[in-house]
Scaffold this active site. Structure first.
Site, PDB file in Angstrom:
ATOM      1  N   ARG A  14      10.495  -4.456  -5.829  1.00  0.00           N
ATOM      2  CA  ARG A  14      10.504  -3.901  -4.497  1.00  0.00           C
ATOM      3  C   ARG A  14      10.206  -2.447  -4.316  1.00  0.00           C
ATOM      4  O   ARG A  14      10.581  -1.852  -5.167  1.00  0.00           O
ATOM      5  CB  ARG A  14      12.159  -3.951  -4.796  1.00  0.00           C
TER       6      ARG A  14
ATOM      7  N   HIS B 259       4.519  -5.838   3.179  1.00  0.00           N
ATOM      8  CA  HIS B 259       5.815  -6.672   1.382  1.00  0.00           C
ATOM      9  C   HIS B 259       5.334  -8.423   1.994  1.00  0.00           C
ATOM     10  O   HIS B 259       5.611  -9.351   2.515  1.00  0.00           O
ATOM     11  CB  HIS B 259       6.920  -6.644   2.324  1.00  0.00           C
TER      12      HIS B 259
END
Ligand code: NDP
Length: 309
Positions: free
Chosen positions: A224, A272
């Site tokens: 993250r 991502h």
């Protein structure tokens, strides 16, 4: 009892299709279409609007559409008694394994350097280190991290892992707990962050941690964005302590125009995509938990709410 799909962060269509195929009789609502909130006992979600779950008096389970659950646990208005589940999926693990392996091979064989040279029309060979001379430290060696370790071992890399609890994984030295973090970091030529985002892990990738890595270490962050103190990374790459970084996740996605990561010669940015959940592959475990809820059986892949993952 009904299932609510609530995913402003992902297109729900493929999920609804897979749910219907797997369980034709299932009553599904897709947020924000009109629905009876009292009927909903199970929600399947990705990045729901904050605070919304308190409006569902009979909601019992919130299932994440992915392996991460920080998008759920970070909601300060989450009712206390609700159970949270996460995805554990072979395909997700495999894709993460191959992606991290690709990044490591590209780094170790200097592919970014050669792309730069090519664009500048320069013939610039540089030395490289062989795989078995490189120790990769996996920070957070859980479901995904163990698959990454497996891929790396198959390719002759040395692998060490860090977690909260000690692990027994063949050919992987295990480090656990705060006391062993420094010893783990000191040996990691490449550090792969695979931690869940919790209050304990936010901003863990900071200057202090980077300075404990060997000179020339490389960072891969596929967990993250909030794990990383971006300015500290830039400082440590620019002063030469770190040789570079590959980042797949960011505080703000997409990263803003003019962000220093975009054009940094030693930082690789991907949007991502390290491992993308495939609804068809994941829906069977969602349906299984939906049925377990109906039968009052323990859920699979339940998150421990007190530790946040
Ligand atoms: P797991 O829960 O299986 O593994 C997490 C690991 O981190 C465990 O080994 C756990 O230790 C360890 N850990 C947790 N907190 C700490 C801590 N404070 N100190 C040390 N170790 C800690 O998660 P997954 O492997 O399934 O997923 C990891 C993360 O990957 C997800 O949370 C998500 O954010 C990210 N992800 C990113 C994707 C992408 O495309 N970029 C795709 C999918 C996931 P222990 O085993 O002892 O409990």
């Amino acid at each position: 009892m009904s299932l609510l799909v609530i995913s402003p962060g992902k297109d729900p269509e493929a999920w609804v299709k897979a749910l219907k195929e797997q369980h034709p009789g299932l009553n599904i609502y897709v947020y924000p279409e009109d629905h009876d909130k009292e009927e909903v006992e199970f929600a399947l979600t990705w990045k729901h609007p904050r605070g919304i779950f308190k409006n569902y008096p009979n909601l019992k389970v919130i299932a994440s559409m992915g392996a991460g659950v920080d998008h759920i646990t970070s909601d300060e208005e989450l009712p206390e008694n609700i159970k949270i589940t996460k995805v554990v999926d072979d395909r997700l693990e495999e894709d993460m394994g191959t992606f991290v392996l690709s990044l490591i091979l590209a780094h170790q064989r200097n592919l970014l350097h050669y792309r730069e040279s090519q664009l500048n029309e320069k013939w610039e060979p540089v030395p490289y280190t062989r795989n078995n001379q490189i120790k990769v430290g996996i920070l957070g060696i859980g479901n995904l991290g163990q698959r990454v370790a497996h891929k790396l071992l198959q390719n002759d890399f040395q692998v060490i892992g860090f977690s909260r609890n000690k692990k027994e994984i063949e050919n992987v030295e295990s480090f656990a707990g705060e006391d062993e973090l420094d010893e783990f970091l000191e040996q990691s030529n490449i550090l792969v962050n695979m931690l869940p985002l919790t209050p304990n892990t936010e901003k863990i990738l900071d200057k202090e941690l980077f300075e404990k890595l060997p000179k020339g270490a490389y960072l891969i962050n596929v967990a993250r964005g909030e794990h990383l103190v971006e300015q500290d990374l830039l400082a440590k790459v620019d002063d030469g302590h770190l040789s570079g970084a590959a980042l797949d996740v960011f505080w703000e996605e997409p990263i803003r125009d003019e962000h220093p990561f975009w054009k940094h010669p030693k930082i690789r940015v991907t949007p991502h995509i390290a491992s993308v959940t495939h609804p068809k592959s994941v829906v069977p475990q969602i349906i299984e938990n939906y049925e377990r809820l109906q039968d009052r059986e323990p859920l699979k892949n339940e998150v421990k709410r007190d530790i946040g993952y």
